[in-house]
Design a protein around this motif. Structure first.
Motif, PDB file in Angstrom:
ATOM      1  N   ASN A 315       0.810  -1.216   0.000  1.00 24.81           N
ATOM      2  CA  ASN A 315       0.000   0.000   0.000  1.00 24.81           C
ATOM      3  C   ASN A 315       0.850   1.276   0.000  1.00 24.81           C
ATOM      4  N   GLU A 316       1.860   1.330  -0.847  1.00 25.24           N
ATOM      5  CA  GLU A 316       2.619   2.568  -0.992  1.00 25.24           C
ATOM      6  C   GLU A 316       1.821   3.587  -1.811  1.00 25.24           C
ATOM      7  N   PHE A 317       0.930   3.077  -2.639  1.00 32.43           N
ATOM      8  CA  PHE A 317       0.034   3.932  -3.417  1.00 32.43           C
ATOM      9  C   PHE A 317      -1.140   3.065  -3.839  1.00 32.43           C
ATOM     10  N   SER A 318      -2.336   3.645  -3.893  1.00 35.09           N
ATOM     11  CA  SER A 318      -3.499   2.892  -4.351  1.00 35.09           C
ATOM     12  C   SER A 318      -4.350   3.783  -5.241  1.00 35.09           C
ATOM     13  N   LEU A 319      -5.058   3.164  -6.153  1.00 35.24           N
ATOM     14  CA  LEU A 319      -5.976   3.899  -7.016  1.00 35.24           C
ATOM     15  C   LEU A 319      -7.180   3.028  -7.339  1.00 35.24           C
ATOM     16  N   ASP A 320      -8.262   3.678  -7.719  1.00 36.22           N
ATOM     17  CA  ASP A 320      -9.516   2.990  -8.004  1.00 36.22           C
ATOM     18  C   ASP A 320      -9.858   3.118  -9.487  1.00 36.22           C
ATOM     19  N   VAL A 321     -10.182   1.989 -10.104  1.00 36.86           N
ATOM     20  CA  VAL A 321     -10.657   1.995 -11.481  1.00 36.86           C
ATOM     21  C   VAL A 321     -12.177   2.076 -11.431  1.00 36.86           C
ATOM     22  N   PRO A 322     -12.777   3.148 -11.915  1.00 36.66           N
ATOM     23  CA  PRO A 322     -14.238   3.299 -11.797  1.00 36.66           C
ATOM     24  C   PRO A 322     -14.969   2.268 -12.645  1.00 36.66           C
ATOM     25  N   PRO A 323     -16.129   1.803 -12.181  1.00 38.45           N
ATOM     26  CA  PRO A 323     -16.925   0.878 -12.994  1.00 38.45           C
ATOM     27  C   PRO A 323     -17.454   1.587 -14.232  1.00 38.45           C
ATOM     28  N   LEU A 324     -17.814   0.813 -15.234  1.00 41.59           N
ATOM     29  CA  LEU A 324     -18.248   1.384 -16.501  1.00 41.59           C
ATOM     30  C   LEU A 324     -19.494   2.257 -16.339  1.00 41.59           C
ATOM     31  N   ARG A 325     -20.401   1.886 -15.431  1.00 41.30           N
ATOM     32  CA  ARG A 325     -21.637   2.658 -15.253  1.00 41.30           C
ATOM     33  C   ARG A 325     -21.351   4.064 -14.736  1.00 41.30           C
ATOM     34  N   ASP A 326     -20.159   4.296 -14.159  1.00 42.49           N
ATOM     35  CA  ASP A 326     -19.777   5.625 -13.695  1.00 42.49           C
ATOM     36  C   ASP A 326     -18.938   6.379 -14.724  1.00 42.49           C
ATOM     37  N   ARG A 327     -18.798   5.809 -15.912  1.00 41.97           N
ATOM     38  CA  ARG A 327     -17.987   6.442 -16.960  1.00 41.97           C
ATOM     39  C   ARG A 327     -18.870   6.669 -18.200  1.00 41.97           C
ATOM     40  N   LYS A 328     -19.972   7.356 -17.983  1.00 45.48           N
ATOM     41  CA  LYS A 328     -20.963   7.535 -19.047  1.00 45.48           C
ATOM     42  C   LYS A 328     -20.351   8.150 -20.307  1.00 45.48           C
ATOM     43  N   ALA A 329     -19.431   9.087 -20.122  1.00 46.31           N
ATOM     44  CA  ALA A 329     -18.849   9.779 -21.271  1.00 46.31           C
ATOM     45  C   ALA A 329     -18.024   8.834 -22.148  1.00 46.31           C
ATOM     46  N   ASP A 330     -17.629   7.698 -21.574  1.00 48.67           N
ATOM     47  CA  ASP A 330     -16.766   6.768 -22.311  1.00 48.67           C
ATOM     48  C   ASP A 330     -17.529   5.620 -22.963  1.00 48.67           C
ATOM     49  N   ILE A 331     -18.779   5.428 -22.578  1.00 47.34           N
ATOM     50  CA  ILE A 331     -19.482   4.200 -22.945  1.00 47.34           C
ATOM     51  C   ILE A 331     -19.520   3.970 -24.456  1.00 47.34           C
ATOM     52  N   MET A 332     -19.919   4.964 -25.219  1.00 45.62           N
ATOM     53  CA  MET A 332     -20.038   4.747 -26.660  1.00 45.62           C
ATOM     54  C   MET A 332     -18.674   4.683 -27.347  1.00 45.62           C
ATOM     55  N   ASP A 333     -17.671   5.355 -26.774  1.00 46.49           N
ATOM     56  CA  ASP A 333     -16.314   5.201 -27.311  1.00 46.49           C
ATOM     57  C   ASP A 333     -15.838   3.766 -27.133  1.00 46.49           C
ATOM     58  N   PHE A 334     -16.088   3.210 -25.945  1.00 47.42           N
ATOM     59  CA  PHE A 334     -15.701   1.823 -25.698  1.00 47.42           C
ATOM     60  C   PHE A 334     -16.458   0.877 -26.626  1.00 47.42           C
ATOM     61  N   ALA A 335     -17.773   1.130 -26.769  1.00 42.05           N
ATOM     62  CA  ALA A 335     -18.584   0.275 -27.635  1.00 42.05           C
ATOM     63  C   ALA A 335     -18.068   0.317 -29.075  1.00 42.05           C
ATOM     64  N   GLN A 336     -17.702   1.505 -29.540  1.00 38.77           N
ATOM     65  CA  GLN A 336     -17.189   1.636 -30.905  1.00 38.77           C
ATOM     66  C   GLN A 336     -15.857   0.904 -31.059  1.00 38.77           C
ATOM     67  N   PHE A 337     -15.022   0.971 -30.026  1.00 36.20           N
ATOM     68  CA  PHE A 337     -13.740   0.250 -30.063  1.00 36.20           C
ATOM     69  C   PHE A 337     -13.979  -1.255 -30.201  1.00 36.20           C
ATOM     70  N   PHE A 338     -14.882  -1.793 -29.374  1.00 33.52           N
ATOM     71  CA  PHE A 338     -15.162  -3.226 -29.448  1.00 33.52           C
ATOM     72  C   PHE A 338     -15.788  -3.591 -30.799  1.00 33.52           C
ATOM     73  N   LEU A 339     -16.580  -2.669 -31.355  1.00 34.20           N
ATOM     74  CA  LEU A 339     -17.158  -2.918 -32.678  1.00 34.20           C
ATOM     75  C   LEU A 339     -16.062  -3.013 -33.734  1.00 34.20           C
ATOM     76  N   GLU A 340     -15.088  -2.124 -33.657  1.00 34.36           N
ATOM     77  CA  GLU A 340     -14.002  -2.141 -34.643  1.00 34.36           C
ATOM     78  C   GLU A 340     -13.185  -3.427 -34.547  1.00 34.36           C
TER      79      GLU A 340
END
Length: 476
Positions: A315-340
């Protein structure tokens, strides 16, 4: 140039290994069945054979015996999952040189191959190039366009930018880092990014899934073992720590490590020295450690599952990766990436998503995070026959999520085959009352878990199939 024959019924693995090994100076032939592989032996004359243990027509043991009958001096490497390791060890007793566990790690593959071929470089050069099949350079202001076979993507929303700032801050240091996040949220992606931005970027990145390793094999996988150190240890094995020397070791779901392995791990973390199982020699290692967990390690310490002294070392440093439901601005970018990436896999040219699908994606909570989205997009791309993915290609629970969430049926709608119609006035009916109570219970639990049927089945202590049948009966 040394020749390697790869036998695996998984097309992706065959192509990935051929590309990777060819780039490292080997001549590679692939076969997608045991019989095809055996038929190539005479024609190709391989110096080494890599074969999956579980094939559609033959198993690893049968292939090994046939190879040894005709080419007794050709080393054979068995590719296997963790669940088959005991079987793989038995096959080693029959003459296999070693086994490689899935998921496949480039450094481990090269080390094992070089050892099997006598320690020589594949093309006679003094250094082997290890090229990972990972993402291209990523920038925090846009979604990275990675290679089609990459699993790693990053977003551009405010939550992602905050995550990037933390990565930028800690990456250049040599701190150990705890990465918290839900399953499928991209914890390994973050670990990869920290490694790539660190001073160890030219060193190996070795990932170890602590939740997928049995208690008996955890220490061997992490620290390695000497020949003869336990039953089935027919050859020396290099552990993940040694493979990561000079680079980064990523321990995923670290809270699942057996307690006795945690004790040994603490010593290695403190002293940066290890001993292989059955060995007497101390081996110095220079490794940066990144760990990940979907539960707070301090809470695991309170429960007695995780050593507190080891937690404080990490525990010298810790960070949290937010769940996808909290990253609304990214959802369609991610979906487009998976589509490609799926377009590339399937040879399709679907351009995007229609408006109904976009609305459904933005309202759905994505409890499986990026992993769930990837699977949904892959399925929808396969089913789609138009330029844009339409709602008819989506799973029922996604396109109907909002309706299910906000609908408030006042009376249970039941199948007439289960509850017969009653003449007015209604008479007391114990069976009907029981069904009504069951209906209300199922509906209440479904709402509590946001209509996640797997979680609902767990809460109700029934299997998923039974839940589906009951939901169908009640027209839920």
């Amino acid at each position: 140039m040394q020749r390697i024959l790869v036998i695996d019924d998984d097309t992706d693995i065959c192509l990935l290994l051929r590309r990777f090994l060819s780039k490292n100076g080997y001549e590679v032939a692939i076969a997608q069945s045991g019989q095809t592989g055996l038929s190539l032996l005479e024609e190709f004359s391989p110096d080494l054979v890599m074969t999956d243990f579980r094939l559609g027509d033959l198993d690893g043991g049968q292939i090994l015996r046939k190879i040894k009958e005709r080419f007794p001096d050709v080393p054979v490497l068995i590719i296997t999952g963790y669940s088959d390791i005991k079987i793989a060890i038995d096959v080693m007793k029959q003459g296999a040189f070693d086994y490689i566990t899935k998921p496949l790690f480039p450094d481990e593959i090269l080390l094992t191959i070089k050892k099997a071929l006598g320690g020589e470089k594949p093309d006679g050069s003094s250094q082997t190039t290890v090229e990972r099949e990972t993402t291209t350079a990523k920038t925090p202001n846009k979604v990275s366009r990675a290679k089609p076979d990459s699993n790693y993507i990053f977003g551009s929303g405010p939550e992602s930018k905050n995550l990037y700032r933390q990565i930028d801050l800690v990456a250049p240091t040599n701190y150990s880092v705890i990465i918290y996040g839900e399953s499928g949220s991209g914890k390994e992606s973050v670990a990869q990014e920290i490694h790539k931005r660190s001073k160890r970027a030219n060193g190996p990145f070795i990932a170890m899934d602590c939740g997928a390793i049995s208690k008996e094999l955890a220490a061997s996988e992490m620290f390695g073992h000497e020949k003869g150190s336990f039953t089935g240890a027919l050859n020396q094995k290099i552990g993940h720590f040694e493979m990561a020397n000079g680079g980064t070791l990523f321990l995923d779901e670290v809270a699942n490590l057996p307690y006795d392995v945690q004790v040994a791990l603490l010593r290695v973390v403190q002293e940066r020295k290890l001993r292989r199982i059955g060995g007497n020699k101390e081996i110095s290692v220079d490794v940066r450690i990144l760990v990940a967990s979907n539960e707070r390690l301090m809470e695991s310490c309170r429960k007695g599952k995780f050593r507190e002294d080891l937690y404080h070392r990490f525990n010298e440093f810790s960070l949290d990766v937010p769940p996808l439901r909290d990253r609304k601005a990214d959802i369609m970018d991610f979906a487009q990436f998976f589509l490609e990436t799926t377009n590339a896999e399937l040879g399709k040219d679907i351009k995007g998503f229609d408006e109904d699908v976009k609305a459904a994606f933005l309202s759905y909570p994505w409890y499986g995070n990026l992993r769930e989205m990837r699977n949904v997009v892959k399925r929808s791309t396969l089913l789609s026959d138009s330029e844009y993915i339409e709602s008819k290609s989506l799973p029922f629970e996604i396109i109907n999520y909002s309706r299910l969430l906000f609908s408030e049926p006042t009376q249970p709608v039941v199948n007439e085959d289960i509850v017969p119609k009653q003449e007015e006035p209604a008479k007391p009916n114990l069976k009907s009352a029981a069904l009504d109570a069951e209906y209300e219970m199922i509906l209440q639990v479904l709402k509590q878990v946001n209509y996640n049927k797997s979680k609902a089945a767990q809460v109700l202590s029934i299997d998923r199939k039974t839940l589906y049948n009951k939901m169908k009966s009640y027209n839920l």
